[in-house]
Design an enzyme around this catalytic site. Structure first.
Site, mmCIF file in Angstrom:
data_model
loop_
_atom_site.group_PDB
_atom_site.id
_atom_site.type_symbol
_atom_site.label_atom_id
_atom_site.label_comp_id
_atom_site.label_asym_id
_atom_site.label_seq_id
_atom_site.Cartn_x
_atom_site.Cartn_y
_atom_site.Cartn_z
ATOM 1 C CG PHE A 32 -1.492 1.231 1.664
ATOM 2 C CD1 PHE A 32 -2.260 2.011 0.803
ATOM 3 C CD2 PHE A 32 -1.247 1.681 2.947
ATOM 4 C CE1 PHE A 32 -2.764 3.237 1.229
ATOM 5 C CE2 PHE A 32 -1.745 2.890 3.385
ATOM 6 C CZ PHE A 32 -2.502 3.678 2.525
ATOM 7 C CB ILE A 33 3.231 2.790 2.420
ATOM 8 C CG1 ILE A 33 2.171 2.888 3.518
ATOM 9 C CG2 ILE A 33 4.147 4.023 2.448
ATOM 10 C CD1 ILE A 33 2.723 2.906 4.934
ATOM 11 C CG ASP A 52 5.901 -6.543 -2.825
ATOM 12 O OD1 ASP A 52 5.616 -5.426 -2.363
ATOM 13 O OD2 ASP A 52 5.422 -7.621 -2.376
ATOM 14 C CG LEU A 97 8.510 1.134 2.130
ATOM 15 C CD1 LEU A 97 7.683 1.608 0.949
ATOM 16 C CD2 LEU A 97 8.005 1.789 3.400
ATOM 17 C CE1 TYR A 170 5.408 -4.683 12.313
ATOM 18 C CE2 TYR A 170 4.207 -3.079 13.632
ATOM 19 C CZ TYR A 170 4.780 -3.457 12.436
ATOM 20 O OH TYR A 170 4.731 -2.608 11.371
#
Ligand code: UDP
Length: 344
Positions: A32-33, A52, A97, A170
Site C-alpha cells: 500500500f505505502i 516485492d 518497506l 512487532y
C-alpha cells in the site's frame, strides 16, 4: 536479472539543474505505502525499481505503473540475497518497506513477523553497506509501545510489554531494525534515515490485515456491524498516504536527515469509537456500532496502545513539512476510491 533502470536522458534534460534524479529501489514496493511512494517518485522524475514477494502486497497496486518507462519490478523475496545485492548495487537509494504488516498477522504468525522484520533489514543494510548506499528504513509508531504520554517525540523512551504478549514482538523487531540501521551509520558510515510512520491510510489499503479504517469503511458500506475493539476509548492519529510519501521524498533529498529518526503522521487524535461514528455518518450507513472485547478480536491477554499521537516538530523544523489532508478529507478520498472500484 532484469535491467532495472532504463535510460532517462530525455526526461533528465527537462529537469531543472537543481533536480537530482535518483535510482530508487523499493523493497515491498507493491504494498500500500510502497506503491504510493513509487508513484510520487516517478512524478518527481526518478527511476523506480520494486522488489516485492506479494506476501501482503498486490500486483494490482502497481498495475498502472508497469507501462511507465522509468518503472520496473521483480516479484521475489529480499531473502534472495544475490538478486537483492545486484539491485542495491544498481540503485542510488534503497527504501526498505518490506515488512510484516498488521496486528493480526503479528498475532497469527509471530515467527514470520520477527524473521521478516529483523532478517530483511539486516540483509538490506549489509548489502547497502558495500557501496554506502543511502537507506531509508520505514519504522512504525508501534515502537513507542504502550506509553500514553502523548505526543510521542523521537527521543522518548519506548515502553514495551512482556515478551509473552506477541503484539510487542512487532514493536521490538522494528526497534531492532532502527538500532541496526543507526549502528551501520555509526560504525560503518552507511547513510540511513529512519521514518516512524503513524497509522497511514488511503486508497488501496486492504482490510485483509485488520487495519481499522478499511474495515470500518467496508462494514459501513455493506451494512455489517462496525466492530470497535475494546471500549473504543483507545486513540489513533491517521495520516493520508499522499502526505506521508511527500515527507519520505523530502527526507531522501535532505542530506542532514541522515543518521536521524523522524516521526511522520498527522497529529489529530481521535478515539476509535468516534472514528466508527464518523465513518457511519460520512457513509450514511445504518450499520450498528458493535463493541468486541479484545480477547475475542485478537487473543486472550491482548494489550492495545491506549493513545498514539506524533510530535511532528522535528520534521517540520527540518523540512517545513506538515500534513495537509484532514481525517474527513482522507475518508472522503477512500470512499471515492471504493466507488470508482465498484463502478469498474
Ligand atoms: N480496531 C477496531 N476494529 C477493527 C480493527 C481495529 O476497533 O475492526 C482498533 C484496534 O484495536 C486499534 C485501532 O483500531 O485500537 C487501530 O488498529 P489498526 O490495526 O488499524 O492499527 P494499530 O494502530 O493497532 O497498529
Amino acid at each position: 536479472l532484469r535491467t532495472p533502470h532504463k535510460s532517462r536522458s530525455k526526461v533528465s534534460c527537462q529537469l531543472q539543474s537543481s533536480d537530482i534524479t535518483m535510482r530508487v529501489l523499493i523493497t515491498g514496493g507493491a504494498g500500500f505505502i510502497g506503491s504510493h511512494f513509487a508513484e510520487a517518485l516517478l512524478e518527481d522524475h526518478h527511476d523506480v525499481f520494486v522488489i516485492d514477494d506479494l506476501s501482503t502486497g498486490s500486483i494490482d497496486n502497481i498495475d498502472r505503473l508497469k507501462s511507465h518507462p522509468h518503472f520496473d519490478y521483480l516479484i521475489d523475496g529480499i531473502a534472495n540475497e544475490p538478486v537483492l545485492a545486484e539491485h542495491i548495487d544498481r540503485s542510488d537509494v534503497v527504501v526498505h518497506l518490506a515488512a510484516a504488516v498488521g496486528v493480526r498477522l503479528i498475532i497469527e504468525a509471530p515467527v514470520r513477523t520477527i524473521e521478516t522484520n529483523v532478517h530483511g533489514t539486516e540483509v538490506v543494510l549489509r548489502h547497502a553497506a558495500k557501496k554506502k548506499k543511502l537507506v531509508l528504513i520505514a519504522s512504525t509508531s508501534e515502537v513507542y509501545g504502550k506509553g500514553n504520554d502523548v505526543p510521542f517525540s523521537e527521543d522518548d523512551d519506548l515502553v514495551m510489554g512482556a515478551t509473552t504478549k506477541h503484539r510487542w514482538a512487532y514493536a521490538c523487531s522494528k526497534a531492532i531494525d532502527e538500532f541496526m540501521a543507526l549502528a551501520y551509520w555509526k560504525e560503518k558510515n552507511v547513510p540511513v534515515i529512519i521514518a516512524r510512520l503513524f497509522n497511514t491510510v488511503g486508497p488501496r489499503q486492504s482490510g485483509r490485515y485488520g487495519m481499522v479504517i478499511p474495515n470500518f469503511v467496508d462494514q459501513a458500506l455493506t451494512g455489517k456491524p462496525i466492530t470497535v475493539f475494546g471500549d473504543g476509548s483507545q486513540t489513533r492519529s491517521f495520516a493520508y498516504v499522499g502526505d506521508v510519501v511527500q515527507a519520505l521524498l523530502a527526507l531522501l533529498k535532505e542530506p542532514s536527515a541522515v543518521g536521524q529518526v523522524f516521526n511522520i503522521g498527522n497529529d489529530r487524535e481521535i478515539s476509535i469509537l468516534d472514528l466508527a461514528k464518523t465513518v457511519k455518518r460520512l457513509t450514511g450507513s445504518d450499520s450498528e456500532i458493535m463493541k468486541i472485547p479484545y480477547e475475542k478480536a485478537y487473543e486472550a491477554g491482548f494489550e492495545d496502545m491506549p493513545r498514539r499521537v506524533p510530535d511532528l516538530r522535528k520534521i517540520k523544523k527540518l523540512l517545513g513539512w506538515a500534513p495537509t489532508v484532514t481525517l474527513e478529507e482522507l475518508l472522503a478520498k477512500i470512499l471515492a476510491h471504493v466507488g470508482q472500484e465498484e463502478s469498474k
